[in-house]
Design a protein around this motif. Structure first.
Motif, PDB file in Angstrom:
ATOM      1  N   ILE A 192      -1.841  49.170  20.149  1.00 63.72           N
ATOM      2  CA  ILE A 192      -2.013  50.838  21.077  1.00 63.72           C
ATOM      3  C   ILE A 192      -2.631  50.398  22.077  1.00 63.72           C
ATOM      4  N   LEU A 193      -2.710  50.797  23.529  1.00 61.76           N
ATOM      5  CA  LEU A 193      -3.516  51.052  24.572  1.00 61.76           C
ATOM      6  C   LEU A 193      -2.886  52.768  25.469  1.00 61.76           C
ATOM      7  N   PRO A 194      -4.554  52.993  26.165  1.00 61.54           N
ATOM      8  CA  PRO A 194      -3.877  54.285  26.401  1.00 61.54           C
ATOM      9  C   PRO A 194      -2.609  54.804  27.009  1.00 61.54           C
ATOM     10  N   SER A 195      -1.798  54.911  27.431  1.00 62.25           N
ATOM     11  CA  SER A 195      -0.096  56.078  28.027  1.00 62.25           C
ATOM     12  C   SER A 195      -0.996  55.643  29.632  1.00 62.25           C
ATOM     13  N   TYR A 196       0.095  55.106  29.775  1.00 64.29           N
ATOM     14  CA  TYR A 196      -0.157  55.260  31.628  1.00 64.29           C
ATOM     15  C   TYR A 196       1.654  55.816  31.436  1.00 64.29           C
ATOM     16  N   GLY A 197       1.347  56.088  32.771  1.00 66.60           N
ATOM     17  CA  GLY A 197       3.108  57.437  33.623  1.00 66.60           C
ATOM     18  C   GLY A 197       3.830  57.882  32.694  1.00 66.60           C
ATOM     19  N   ASP A 198       5.047  57.313  32.967  1.00 70.51           N
ATOM     20  CA  ASP A 198       5.539  58.522  32.013  1.00 70.51           C
ATOM     21  C   ASP A 198       6.550  57.925  31.091  1.00 70.51           C
ATOM     22  N   GLU A 199       6.145  56.568  30.423  1.00 70.71           N
ATOM     23  CA  GLU A 199       6.050  55.907  29.625  1.00 70.71           C
ATOM     24  C   GLU A 199       5.661  54.406  29.287  1.00 70.71           C
ATOM     25  N   SER A 200       5.469  54.070  28.284  1.00 72.07           N
ATOM     26  CA  SER A 200       4.068  52.761  28.131  1.00 72.07           C
ATOM     27  C   SER A 200       4.579  51.689  26.593  1.00 72.07           C
ATOM     28  N   SER A 201       4.327  51.517  26.069  1.00 76.08           N
ATOM     29  CA  SER A 201       3.868  50.121  25.249  1.00 76.08           C
ATOM     30  C   SER A 201       3.288  48.667  25.102  1.00 76.08           C
ATOM     31  N   ALA A 202       3.179  48.114  24.871  1.00 75.58           N
ATOM     32  CA  ALA A 202       2.157  46.714  24.791  1.00 75.58           C
ATOM     33  C   ALA A 202       2.504  46.576  23.574  1.00 75.58           C
ATOM     34  N   VAL A 203       2.378  44.982  23.611  1.00 76.26           N
ATOM     35  CA  VAL A 203       2.318  44.423  22.112  1.00 76.26           C
ATOM     36  C   VAL A 203       1.889  43.388  22.318  1.00 76.26           C
ATOM     37  N   THR A 204       1.605  42.171  21.547  1.00 78.88           N
ATOM     38  CA  THR A 204       1.092  40.744  21.576  1.00 78.88           C
ATOM     39  C   THR A 204       1.086  39.554  20.641  1.00 78.88           C
ATOM     40  N   MET A 205       1.745  38.572  20.665  1.00 80.81           N
ATOM     41  CA  MET A 205       2.638  37.568  20.517  1.00 80.81           C
ATOM     42  C   MET A 205       1.809  36.331  20.249  1.00 80.81           C
ATOM     43  N   ILE A 206       1.760  35.904  19.308  1.00 80.98           N
ATOM     44  CA  ILE A 206       1.154  34.313  18.951  1.00 80.98           C
ATOM     45  C   ILE A 206       2.224  33.789  18.382  1.00 80.98           C
ATOM     46  N   ALA A 207       2.104  32.208  19.079  1.00 80.42           N
ATOM     47  CA  ALA A 207       2.547  31.371  18.382  1.00 80.42           C
ATOM     48  C   ALA A 207       2.205  30.119  18.747  1.00 80.42           C
ATOM     49  N   THR A 208       2.795  29.123  16.898  1.00 78.59           N
ATOM     50  CA  THR A 208       1.485  27.921  17.782  1.00 78.59           C
ATOM     51  C   THR A 208       2.741  26.638  18.062  1.00 78.59           C
ATOM     52  N   VAL A 209       2.222  25.550  18.683  1.00 82.05           N
ATOM     53  CA  VAL A 209       3.252  24.326  19.604  1.00 82.05           C
ATOM     54  C   VAL A 209       3.030  23.556  18.781  1.00 82.05           C
ATOM     55  N   PRO A 210       3.427  22.705  17.292  1.00 75.47           N
ATOM     56  CA  PRO A 210       3.135  21.666  17.301  1.00 75.47           C
ATOM     57  C   PRO A 210       2.862  20.462  17.989  1.00 75.47           C
ATOM     58  N   SER A 211       3.809  20.799  18.548  1.00 70.19           N
ATOM     59  CA  SER A 211       4.315  19.335  19.268  1.00 70.19           C
ATOM     60  C   SER A 211       3.172  18.804  20.372  1.00 70.19           C
ATOM     61  N   ILE A 212       2.864  20.112  20.809  1.00 65.62           N
ATOM     62  CA  ILE A 212       1.740  19.844  21.399  1.00 65.62           C
ATOM     63  C   ILE A 212       0.291  20.373  21.214  1.00 65.62           C
ATOM     64  N   GLY A 213       0.055  20.912  20.070  1.00 61.77           N
ATOM     65  CA  GLY A 213      -1.219  21.140  18.896  1.00 61.77           C
ATOM     66  C   GLY A 213      -1.994  22.560  19.913  1.00 61.77           C
ATOM     67  N   LEU A 214      -0.772  23.202  20.877  1.00 64.24           N
ATOM     68  CA  LEU A 214      -1.616  24.624  21.157  1.00 64.24           C
ATOM     69  C   LEU A 214      -1.464  25.611  20.570  1.00 64.24           C
ATOM     70  N   GLN A 215      -1.694  26.388  20.095  1.00 66.64           N
ATOM     71  CA  GLN A 215      -1.850  27.614  20.522  1.00 66.64           C
ATOM     72  C   GLN A 215      -0.940  28.642  20.921  1.00 66.64           C
TER      73      GLN A 215
END
Length: 385
Positions: free
Chosen positions: A304-327
């Motif tokens: 949830i972020l403040p509403s901007y413009g006529d319409e807006s939305s937001a998401v977060t994404m977390i992905a693990t990459v085992p081959s290089i050991g990064l998240q």
């Protein structure tokens, strides 16, 4: 949210909080101290700001501690949002009691009928035979004018115009007139402003002058191209939403480097300038679906972020990459301002949380610059972190 809490705590520590904001500030301070005081790292962050509220490293440490607590504790996040919003406004009385008058008739504020005189503000009319006759004549004239207005109104509604028929004009059925389409905000789509010049669209992207101190525009930015008509966002119900299928769409993008000492690697901003509001509304749905696209390797959740413009939305994404050991963690925000859609991406190549303060700040700034461009003024909004 973390930044707002830190500003309140440092304001209280330095005595900068006003008497009006002291009570709400204390509520924020008590909540944050109770939450962070449960861990050694949290207590250390609080002690650092208490010792020197002007120390930038102490302020950054407290902000990071609050951000981690918000990400790990949804209950703390919701409670902090409530106290930051402050108490609700006082409710006005359900009924107002009017003053009582004896022997007078109240016509309006400052207007009365008293004995043989009528007072209408500064105007006083004496109740005589001549005055009553004049008032009767005025009333008759008003009735005639109202009747004429009603008659003309009926003519406008029915299309009847006897004088025109008498002059030989056709009084038969008239061909229907097309009604222009309207945008979500109620403005005629044909009349809604658009920006089709690439140089003006590029001004929506933050320049060096509008970035925080120490930031830089990434090498090779900005870029200008036509958005591919094959670009599509797939929603959770497996529906395809094409982003740039309606007419030519200018697609300008720029990357930004925050410099050292920041908990994320880069920021990416995209501006899509559509030929109409309707096309932008379709494109917004496509970008929103594109942002939320996920698979088993990704953890995507709405934020949830403040509403901007006529319409807006937001998401977060977390992905693990085992081959290089990064998240990999990323935050995606999209907003539509009339015929322009903006997209902001915050990326951290080795982190478990997303800096929502930065995502919010860039989304707010780019949306404001888009509105300034639609208003035919030079965009000047700056990123405030």
């Amino acid at each position: 949210m973390a930044l707002s809490a830190v500003q309140i705590l440092t304001g209280l520590a330095t005595g900068a909080a006003t008497a009006v904001g002291n009570e709400a500030g204390r509520a924020v301070s008590d909540l944050v101290r109770a939450r962070l005081g449960a861990s050694e790292d949290g207590r250390a962050a609080l002690d650092g700001v208490s010792a020197d509220p002007a120390d930038p490293s102490a302020v950054r440490g407290l902000q990071e501690a609050i951000r981690e607590a918000l990400a790990a504790d949804p209950d703390f996040q919701s409670r902090l949002a409530v106290v930051l919003a402050g108490p609700p406004p006082d409710v006005p009385p359900a009924h107002a009691v009017s003053p009582q008058y004896t022997g007078n008739i109240i016509i309006g504020g400052g207007s009365k009928v008293r004995n043989s005189q009528i007072s209408l503000g500064p105007l006083t009319i004496t109740n005589t035979r001549a005055t009553r006759a004049s008032l009767t004549g005025i009333a008759g004239l008003l009735v005639a004018l109202l009747a004429l207005g009603l008659y003309r109104g009926v003519q406008l509604l029915t299309g009847d115009d006897s004088s025109r028929s008498a002059a030989g004009a056709s009084s038969g059925p008239k061909s229907p007139t097309a009604t222009p389409s309207r945008s979500a905000s109620g403005t005629s789509d044909d009349a809604a402003p658009v920006v089709r010049d690439a140089a003006k669209v590029q001004q929506i992207l933050p320049d060096v002058a509008s970035l925080p101190r120490g930031w830089a525009i990434a090498s090779g930015s900005p870029t200008t191209e036509q958005c591919s008509s094959n670009r599509v966002g797939i929603s959770k119900d497996r529906q395809f939403h094409y982003i740039c299928k309606t007419g030519p769409v200018l697609d300008l993008q720029s990357g930004y480097d925050p410099g050292p000492g920041v908990g994320y690697n880069k920021v990416h901003v995209e501006v899509l300038a559509y030929p109409s509001v309707a096309a932008a509304a379709e494109g917004f749905v496509g970008v929103e679906a594109e942002n939320a696209d996920s698979n088993e390797a990704k953890q995507v959740r709405e934020v949830i972020l403040p509403s901007y413009g006529d319409e807006s939305s937001a998401v977060t994404m977390i992905a693990t990459v085992p081959s290089i050991g990064l998240q990999l963690s990323q935050g995606f925000a999209v907003a539509r301002c009339g015929s322009i859609v903006v997209r902001v991406v915050i990326s951290d190549d080795n982190g478990s949380t997303v800096d929502l303060d930065a995502l919010n700040a860039f989304t707010r700034t780019v949306t404001a610059r888009a509105q300034q461009a639609l208003d035919n003024t030079t965009p000047t909004a700056a990123v405030a972190l």
